[in-house]
Structures are given as structure tokens and as C-alpha cells.
Motif scaffolding. Structure first.
Motif, PDB file in Angstrom:
ATOM      1  N   SER A   1     -21.296 -12.201  -9.347  1.00  0.00           N
ATOM      2  CA  SER A   1     -21.877 -13.439  -9.868  1.00  0.00           C
ATOM      3  C   SER A   1     -21.397 -13.697 -11.293  1.00  0.00           C
ATOM      4  O   SER A   1     -21.536 -12.854 -12.175  1.00  0.00           O
ATOM      5  N   GLY A   2     -20.812 -14.877 -11.512  1.00  0.00           N
ATOM      6  CA  GLY A   2     -20.348 -15.255 -12.842  1.00  0.00           C
ATOM      7  C   GLY A   2     -19.084 -14.549 -13.279  1.00  0.00           C
ATOM      8  O   GLY A   2     -18.703 -14.635 -14.444  1.00  0.00           O
ATOM      9  N   ALA A   3     -18.421 -13.826 -12.362  1.00  0.00           N
ATOM     10  CA  ALA A   3     -17.211 -13.080 -12.741  1.00  0.00           C
ATOM     11  C   ALA A   3     -16.150 -13.224 -11.651  1.00  0.00           C
ATOM     12  O   ALA A   3     -15.608 -12.239 -11.143  1.00  0.00           O
ATOM     13  N   THR A   4     -15.853 -14.461 -11.306  1.00  0.00           N
ATOM     14  CA  THR A   4     -14.863 -14.734 -10.258  1.00  0.00           C
ATOM     15  C   THR A   4     -13.487 -14.217 -10.648  1.00  0.00           C
ATOM     16  O   THR A   4     -12.749 -13.682  -9.821  1.00  0.00           O
ATOM     17  N   ILE A   5     -13.138 -14.352 -11.933  1.00  0.00           N
ATOM     18  CA  ILE A   5     -11.809 -13.921 -12.389  1.00  0.00           C
ATOM     19  C   ILE A   5     -11.650 -12.414 -12.214  1.00  0.00           C
ATOM     20  O   ILE A   5     -10.622 -11.930 -11.725  1.00  0.00           O
ATOM     21  N   THR A   6     -12.668 -11.659 -12.590  1.00  0.00           N
ATOM     22  CA  THR A   6     -12.607 -10.203 -12.437  1.00  0.00           C
ATOM     23  C   THR A   6     -12.552  -9.821 -10.965  1.00  0.00           C
ATOM     24  O   THR A   6     -11.777  -8.942 -10.564  1.00  0.00           O
ATOM     25  N   THR A   7     -13.376 -10.470 -10.151  1.00  0.00           N
ATOM     26  CA  THR A   7     -13.368 -10.192  -8.700  1.00  0.00           C
ATOM     27  C   THR A   7     -11.984 -10.426  -8.116  1.00  0.00           C
ATOM     28  O   THR A   7     -11.469  -9.602  -7.344  1.00  0.00           O
ATOM     29  N   ASN A   8     -11.370 -11.534  -8.489  1.00  0.00           N
ATOM     30  CA  ASN A   8     -10.031 -11.864  -7.999  1.00  0.00           C
ATOM     31  C   ASN A   8      -9.011 -10.817  -8.447  1.00  0.00           C
ATOM     32  O   ASN A   8      -8.148 -10.405  -7.664  1.00  0.00           O
ATOM     33  N   ALA A   9      -9.124 -10.375  -9.707  1.00  0.00           N
ATOM     34  CA  ALA A   9      -8.169  -9.394 -10.233  1.00  0.00           C
ATOM     35  C   ALA A   9      -8.278  -8.068  -9.488  1.00  0.00           C
ATOM     36  O   ALA A   9      -7.266  -7.453  -9.120  1.00  0.00           O
ATOM     37  N   VAL A  10      -9.504  -7.608  -9.248  1.00  0.00           N
ATOM     38  CA  VAL A  10      -9.695  -6.343  -8.537  1.00  0.00           C
ATOM     39  C   VAL A  10      -9.216  -6.455  -7.097  1.00  0.00           C
ATOM     40  O   VAL A  10      -8.505  -5.573  -6.585  1.00  0.00           O
ATOM     41  N   THR A  11      -9.589  -7.534  -6.441  1.00  0.00           N
ATOM     42  CA  THR A  11      -9.206  -7.728  -5.037  1.00  0.00           C
ATOM     43  C   THR A  11      -7.692  -7.776  -4.878  1.00  0.00           C
ATOM     44  O   THR A  11      -7.117  -7.142  -3.981  1.00  0.00           O
ATOM     45  N   ASN A  12      -7.029  -8.509  -5.768  1.00  0.00           N
ATOM     46  CA  ASN A  12      -5.569  -8.592  -5.685  1.00  0.00           C
ATOM     47  C   ASN A  12      -4.897  -7.272  -6.050  1.00  0.00           C
ATOM     48  O   ASN A  12      -3.815  -6.956  -5.532  1.00  0.00           O
ATOM     49  N   ALA A  13      -5.513  -6.490  -6.949  1.00  0.00           N
ATOM     50  CA  ALA A  13      -4.962  -5.177  -7.281  1.00  0.00           C
ATOM     51  C   ALA A  13      -4.995  -4.264  -6.053  1.00  0.00           C
ATOM     52  O   ALA A  13      -4.029  -3.547  -5.756  1.00  0.00           O
ATOM     53  N   VAL A  14      -6.127  -4.283  -5.333  1.00  0.00           N
ATOM     54  CA  VAL A  14      -6.227  -3.480  -4.110  1.00  0.00           C
ATOM     55  C   VAL A  14      -5.229  -3.965  -3.060  1.00  0.00           C
ATOM     56  O   VAL A  14      -4.546  -3.157  -2.409  1.00  0.00           O
ATOM     57  N   ASN A  15      -5.119  -5.276  -2.913  1.00  0.00           N
ATOM     58  CA  ASN A  15      -4.153  -5.825  -1.956  1.00  0.00           C
ATOM     59  C   ASN A  15      -2.718  -5.446  -2.320  1.00  0.00           C
ATOM     60  O   ASN A  15      -1.880  -5.186  -1.441  1.00  0.00           O
ATOM     61  N   ALA A  16      -2.430  -5.419  -3.618  1.00  0.00           N
ATOM     62  CA  ALA A  16      -1.088  -5.024  -4.070  1.00  0.00           C
ATOM     63  C   ALA A  16      -0.807  -3.571  -3.702  1.00  0.00           C
ATOM     64  O   ALA A  16       0.309  -3.225  -3.262  1.00  0.00           O
ATOM     65  N   GLY A  17      -1.821  -2.724  -3.878  1.00  0.00           N
ATOM     66  CA  GLY A  17      -1.658  -1.320  -3.498  1.00  0.00           C
ATOM     67  C   GLY A  17      -1.423  -1.165  -2.006  1.00  0.00           C
ATOM     68  O   GLY A  17      -0.568  -0.370  -1.565  1.00  0.00           O
ATOM     69  N   LEU A  18      -2.187  -1.915  -1.202  1.00  0.00           N
ATOM     70  CA  LEU A  18      -1.990  -1.882   0.250  1.00  0.00           C
ATOM     71  C   LEU A  18      -0.593  -2.367   0.635  1.00  0.00           C
ATOM     72  O   LEU A  18       0.052  -1.818   1.536  1.00  0.00           O
ATOM     73  N   GLU A  19      -0.129  -3.400  -0.054  1.00  0.00           N
ATOM     74  CA  GLU A  19       1.206  -3.950   0.219  1.00  0.00           C
ATOM     75  C   GLU A  19       2.286  -2.906  -0.031  1.00  0.00           C
ATOM     76  O   GLU A  19       3.226  -2.756   0.765  1.00  0.00           O
ATOM     77  N   TYR A  20       2.128  -2.147  -1.116  1.00  0.00           N
ATOM     78  CA  TYR A  20       3.147  -1.147  -1.432  1.00  0.00           C
ATOM     79  C   TYR A  20       3.105   0.015  -0.444  1.00  0.00           C
ATOM     80  O   TYR A  20       4.153   0.487   0.020  1.00  0.00           O
ATOM     81  N   VAL A  21       1.910   0.474  -0.094  1.00  0.00           N
ATOM     82  CA  VAL A  21       1.797   1.571   0.867  1.00  0.00           C
ATOM     83  C   VAL A  21       2.384   1.156   2.212  1.00  0.00           C
ATOM     84  O   VAL A  21       3.075   1.935   2.877  1.00  0.00           O
ATOM     85  N   LYS A  22       2.116  -0.085   2.608  1.00  0.00           N
ATOM     86  CA  LYS A  22       2.665  -0.598   3.863  1.00  0.00           C
ATOM     87  C   LYS A  22       4.194  -0.594   3.827  1.00  0.00           C
ATOM     88  O   LYS A  22       4.854  -0.254   4.820  1.00  0.00           O
ATOM     89  N   SER A  23       4.754  -0.909   2.656  1.00  0.00           N
ATOM     90  CA  SER A  23       6.219  -0.965   2.557  1.00  0.00           C
ATOM     91  C   SER A  23       6.839   0.421   2.653  1.00  0.00           C
ATOM     92  O   SER A  23       7.893   0.599   3.269  1.00  0.00           O
ATOM     93  N   ILE A  24       6.209   1.426   2.037  1.00  0.00           N
ATOM     94  CA  ILE A  24       6.799   2.770   2.082  1.00  0.00           C
ATOM     95  C   ILE A  24       6.550   3.434   3.424  1.00  0.00           C
ATOM     96  O   ILE A  24       7.223   4.418   3.772  1.00  0.00           O
ATOM     97  N   ASN A  25       5.603   2.902   4.204  1.00  0.00           N
ATOM     98  CA  ASN A  25       5.371   3.419   5.549  1.00  0.00           C
ATOM     99  C   ASN A  25       6.240   2.716   6.581  1.00  0.00           C
ATOM    100  O   ASN A  25       6.084   2.932   7.777  1.00  0.00           O
ATOM    101  N   GLY A  26       7.101   1.811   6.094  1.00  0.00           N
ATOM    102  CA  GLY A  26       8.027   1.148   7.000  1.00  0.00           C
ATOM    103  C   GLY A  26       7.512  -0.141   7.575  1.00  0.00           C
ATOM    104  O   GLY A  26       8.168  -0.760   8.417  1.00  0.00           O
ATOM    105  N   GLY A  27       6.322  -0.607   7.089  1.00  0.00           N
ATOM    106  CA  GLY A  27       5.767  -1.857   7.596  1.00  0.00           C
ATOM    107  C   GLY A  27       6.451  -3.044   6.960  1.00  0.00           C
ATOM    108  O   GLY A  27       7.035  -2.960   5.890  1.00  0.00           O
ATOM    109  N   ALA A  28       6.378  -4.172   7.594  1.00  0.00           N
ATOM    110  CA  ALA A  28       6.968  -5.392   7.042  1.00  0.00           C
ATOM    111  C   ALA A  28       6.083  -5.925   5.950  1.00  0.00           C
ATOM    112  O   ALA A  28       4.881  -6.085   6.137  1.00  0.00           O
ATOM    113  N   ALA A  29       6.663  -6.173   4.788  1.00  0.00           N
ATOM    114  CA  ALA A  29       5.886  -6.690   3.671  1.00  0.00           C
ATOM    115  C   ALA A  29       5.406  -8.087   3.958  1.00  0.00           C
ATOM    116  O   ALA A  29       6.136  -8.910   4.502  1.00  0.00           O
ATOM    117  N   ASP A  30       4.166  -8.343   3.618  1.00  0.00           N
ATOM    118  CA  ASP A  30       3.606  -9.685   3.793  1.00  0.00           C
ATOM    119  C   ASP A  30       4.115 -10.567   2.675  1.00  0.00           C
ATOM    120  O   ASP A  30       3.847 -10.331   1.511  1.00  0.00           O
TER     121      ASP A  30
END
Length: 541
Positions: free
Chosen positions: A502-531
Motif C-alpha cells: 500500500s502506497g509503495a507501488t514503485i518499490t513493489t514493481n522494483a522487487v517484482t521485476n528484480a525477481v523476474n530478472a533473476g528467473l529470466e537469467y536462470v531460465k537462460s542458463i538452463n537452456g530455456g528460451a528467454a522471454d
């Protein structure tokens, strides 16, 4: 009969008031805000006020005794310093921090420079800025009615929305904040007392507040708000502006004595406060504005020194400088510049030496923090080994192509007691947070399931963005196997959704995208197609 003249230095006409009587007037003027602070924040506020006042008096007495100087605690200046420091503290800070701040104010800012009348900045504000730099989290954490929350100005700065800001409560004082800043009406009563008693003059505070108000209204119009008086009132009633303008900017020692200098000083204060508050990371800005302006006082007084009259003025007009001295002669500027350069070089070497001797302990501490973060997101792992094929440049390209404004700082393999691979711990830095970069460690199991997150660096607003570091928020990322998370404001219903802070949309977005970025990198090193889709969250806006 002795007809010799006895000559003393000016002033020859002296005011009847003593330092003690002036300080007593300031204490009386601060009483309404002090009493309200105790009522508002209860026992914690009273303890901190008593701690700061007693500590400041004690440190002044001890220092003067040790240095064989005249003990001057009777002039009440140490009491005023302690009271002002306490009123500038969050009611949630620990007692030891209040004692440390008192020591810094009295010994470092005041006594080491010669005592009252020689300090180059306001001691209470100097101590507050020292504590803010050293313990930002503690100093910006505020609670009200037993709930940790953000100040109204922090809410306004984070969301830009006045809907959650009650200006009447800000004026009366029914809001979170530092002990003495919350009630504008109490501060104005005290300010009126000082003005009536002629302890202070209205030039500095009125010029300060007026300049700031004009700039806020220009900003409101330029940013599309229009001539929004509620927006102006919120900024005038919040952030300790009234406390700073009437009780600290008017400090005799650290403010200009020339009439024109007072106006210039007030204008600079207004400009700096506006810049710090609107474009800086803090929602306040008053403390740093006054401290910076204090440093400019000698220069302001040189530029605004009144013209002399009589013989000296006539000689100056004729070009004869034997009897007078230019306000800003070249020699003085050169000497001042050289002195500043020497001080800067010495300070640089001193800081370099301090860095050298603290580099190793800091590195050990950082490594320990990392290991604790690893265990927090992979508690069943027995060891963590560096990922041999990690390439920072390649990782940066993967995230850039996917549209993420983040970096992969490190990746390690989590292994079980038998050496089997359990998954990865990825350290990610997001550049999208509200108050600067945030860094987190996230665990990802071999099958792509997120195992949790732990923050290594987070400097968001207390009561808003800092709520990201609570178990209730972090647990939303644990035990879920998703391709990408997104936040929502209407309540999470599927694994991919995260309840926004509540009242911290920017922080929520930053954390969520950081986690998504980590998932994207792990997917790439596991041979998955990058989104390749953009990392814009797609959440409830």
C-alpha cells in the motif's frame, strides 16, 4: 584627576539581555511543541527528551572540565541544543543513539570549534544529519498509535496523491514524525512568543517560508496540479519546516548578521529545501538545507557587508584602501581557496587511510551478510559454490533484451550435504526502486521453483517501501513455479500475482521485476528460451 580614556571594543551600547535569558526564552517557546510531542508519542518521547538534555549538559561540563575551560552550562545553551536535538528525533530511536547524537552535537560541532559563538553550524542539526547518515533506517522509521507508518510528506512523495494526506491533522499534529515537528500550531505559538519577545526577527523565517512557498506553487503549476493550495499547505505543514524556519535557521551564531544577508540566507534556504524535498531522496530536506546554508554564512556576510560612512568611505571612493579593506579582495579569495583545497586534500588522505584499515573488516561483514542471505533463501543447502560459467556481460545482455532494468551481480550453486545440486542463489540489483538501487538474493530450485527472497540492500521509505522486507511480503515469492510474477492491487488470486504494498507501488514493481530478472537469467542458463517480452509489469496500475 585622571582624565585618561578607557577604550573597549564594540559594541559600546549593550543589550540588557544575557545569553541565559535568551536561551530561557527559546526553551519557553519550545515548550508547547515539547509537551505535545510527549502527549503524542508518550513515554518514548519523554525519555528521549530527558536523555538528550541531560547528555548535552553532561558532555559540555565534562569537556570543559577536562580542557580546563570555564564551565558554561549555566547559560542554558546546552539545554537548548539537547531539546532541539530531541525534537528532531523519531520517537522510535534507541536511547544510545540519542546519547551519541548529543556527544556529536556538543563535542564535535560546538566545543572543538571553541564553544558557543564559534560553532560553524547548528549543533542540534549537525547531530541530526550525522545520525541520518549513520543510521538512516532507524532515523526514518516512525510509528503512530503503535503502528509503524510513513509521514504524510513521505506518502505524498511516494504516491503523488493527496487523497491519503490530511492537512488539518498535519496542522494540529495528529500524524507520525519527529517528536517536535508534528504540531504546526504549537510551533507557531512558540514562534509568536519569540517574535513578541524580539528574541528573533521575522526576516529569515518569513523569507525562507515565502521563497519555498513560491517555488512549490511554480512546481505544482508546472507539473499539472494547477494552483493547488492543499498541496502547498501539506508542504508547509510537513517535514519540520516550521521548526527549522523559526527555531534553527534563526540561530544567532550560524545565521548572517547583516540585513541584506538575512534575506539572501532565507532565499537560499527556501531554494535548497525545495530542491532537496522535490528532487532528492528524502521527503524533508530542511535539515540539510540549513546545514549547507550555515556553511555559506561567511561568504554571504562578505557580499552583503554594509557600506561604511565617514572618512573610510571617502578614502574608498578615492581609491585609497589604506583605511578600508575591500569586502571581497583578490588576496582574501585566493587565501580562502587555498585553505579549502588544503583541507580537502587532508580530508581525502584521512578518508583513504580510514578506508584502507576498514576495507578488510567491511569485506568480511559483507560476505557474512551474503552467506546469511543465501541460507535464508536456501535453508536446506549445505554449501554454496560459485557458478563457474557466470558472465556478467552476457547476463546484462540477456536482461537488457528482455527489458529489465536490473543487473545479475552474482550466482552460486546451492548444494546438499551429499554434493547434489539443489538449485541456484542469484543476487540481483534493481535500478527501479524509489530511493535508489535495491539488492536482493533469491533462491531458485532446479525445477524453476522460487525458494524465497532476502534483501541485501534496501533503503526505501519507512512505513511504505521498507515493508517489502517483511515476511508477509517476501513469503509471496516462495514455493511458486511461475514464468513471471506480476503485482496487483486487488488481491492476489493466482500464484503469478503479488499483493502490492500500500502506497509503495514503485518499490513493489522494483522487487517484482528484480525477481523476474533473476528467473529470466536462470531460465537462460538452463537452456530455456528467454522471454523477449518487455518487463513492464502489467500489474494493476
Amino acid at each position: 584627576m585622571d582624565n585618561t580614556f578607557k577604550i573597549s571594543s564594540s559594541p559600546h551600547v549593550r543589550d540588557k539581555r544575557s545569553t541565559q535569558s535568551i536561551m530561557l526564552d527559546v526553551i519557553i517557546a519550545l515548550l508547547p511543541a515539547t509537551v505535545f510531542g510527549i502527549i503524542n508519542f508518550e513515554l518514548n518521547a519523554m525519555i528521549l527528551i530527558l536523555t538528550c538534555v541531560v547528555s548535552c549538559v553532561l558532555f559540555e561540563w565534562l569537556y570543559q572540565k577536562m580542557m580546563n575551560r570555564k564551565v558554561t552550562i549555566g547559560d542554558l545553551s546546552a539545554v537548548v541544543t539537547g531539546l532541539l536535538l530531541a525534537l528532531n528525533l523519531s520517537p522510535d530511536v534507541p536511547v544510545w543513539m540519542a546519547i551519541l547524537g548529543s556527544a556529536f552535537a556538543i563535542i564535535i560541532v560546538k566545543q572543538l570549534f571553541g564553544g558557543l559563538g564559534f560553532n560553524f553550524m547548528n549543533p542540534a542539526l549537525g547531530a541530526r544529519c550525522f545520525l541520518l547518515i549513520s543510521f538512516a533506517g532507524r532515523m526514518t522509521s516512525f510509528s503512530y498509535d503503535g503502528v509503524t507508518t510513513a509521514t504524510p510528506l513521505a506518502v505524498l512523495k511516494n504516491t503523488g496523491d493527496l487523497a491519503n494526506v490530511n492537512v488539518l491533522n498535519m496542522f494540529l499534529g495528529n500524524i507520525p514524525g519527529t517528536i517536535g515537528e508534528t504540531s504546526v500550531v504549537c510551533l507557531l505559538v512558540g514562534a509568536a512568543y519569540l517574535l513578541i519577545r524580539r528574541v528573533i526577527k521575522p526576516v529569515i523565517p518569513f523569507t525562507y517560508i515565502g521563497t519555498f512557498a513560491v517555488l512549490i506553487m511554480i512546481y505544482a503549476v508546472a507539473s499539472g496540479r494547477g494552483f493547488d493550495l492543499t498541496f502547498l499547505a501539506a508542504h508547509l505543514c510537513g517535514g519540520g519546516l516550521m521548526l527549522g524556519a523559526f527555531f534553527m535557521a534563526t540561530d544567532y551564531v550560524t545565521s548572517p548578521i547583516t540585513p541584506a544577508g538575512k534575506v539572501v540566507f532565507g532565499v537560499i534556504l527556501g531554494i535548497l529545501t525545495f530542491c532537496f524535498r522535490i528532487y532528492g531522496g528524502s521527503a524533508e530536506g530542511v535539515s540539510y538545507a540549513i546545514i549547507f546554508s550555515n556553511l555559506l554564512v561567511p561568504l554571504i556576510e562578505r557580499w552583503t557587508q554594509p557600506k561604511s560612512f565617514g572618512e573610510g568611505a571617502e578614502l574608498a571612493a578615492q581609491g585609497d584602501t589604506a583605511g578600508t579593506k575591500s569586502k571581497m579582495d583578490t588576496k582574501s579569495i585566493v587565501i580562502a581557496t587555498i585553505a579549502i583545497m588544503i583541507i580537502t586534500v587532508i580530508a581525502g588522505f584521512a578518508l583513504a587511510y580510514v578506508y584502507k584499515i576498514t576495507k578488510d573488516p567491511i569485506a568480511v561483514t559483507e560476505q557474512k551478510a551474503k552467506e546469511e542471505a543465501y541460507k535464508a533463501v536456501f535453508d536446506d543447502a549445505d554449501s554454496f559454490d560459485s557458478y563457474a560459467d557466470f558472465d556478467a556481460d552476457a547476463a546484462a545482455k540477456i536482461l537488457s533484451d528482455a527489458g529489465y532494468n536490473a543487473d545479475i551481480d552474482e550466482i552460486v550453486e546451492a548444494k546438499g550435504s551429499d554434493g547434489s545440486a539443489l538449485g541456484y542463489v542469484v543476487t540481483v540489483t534493481s535500478h527501479e526502486a524509489y530511493s535508489g538501487d535495491l539488492q536482493l538474493a533469491m533462491g531458485v530450485r532446479a525445477d524453476g521453483t522460487t525458494n524465497g527472497i532476502s534483501f541485501l540492500s534496501l533503503s526505501e521509505t519507512a512505513g511504505l517501501g521498507m515493508e517489502a522486507d517483511t515476511d508477509s511480503f517476501k513469503s509471496q515469492f516462495a514455493g511458486k513455479k511461475v514464468d513471471k510474477f506480476q503485482y496487483t492491487k486487488s488481491g492476489a488470486t493466482v500464484d503469478e500475482e503479488i499483493d502490492a504494498l500500500s502506497g509503495a507501488t514503485i518499490t513493489t514493481n522494483a522487487v517484482t521485476n528484480a525477481v523476474n530478472a533473476g528467473l529470466e537469467y536462470v531460465k537462460s542458463i538452463n537452456g530455456g528460451a528467454a522471454d523477449s517480452s518487455a518487463a513492464s509489469n502489467g500489474g494493476d496500475k
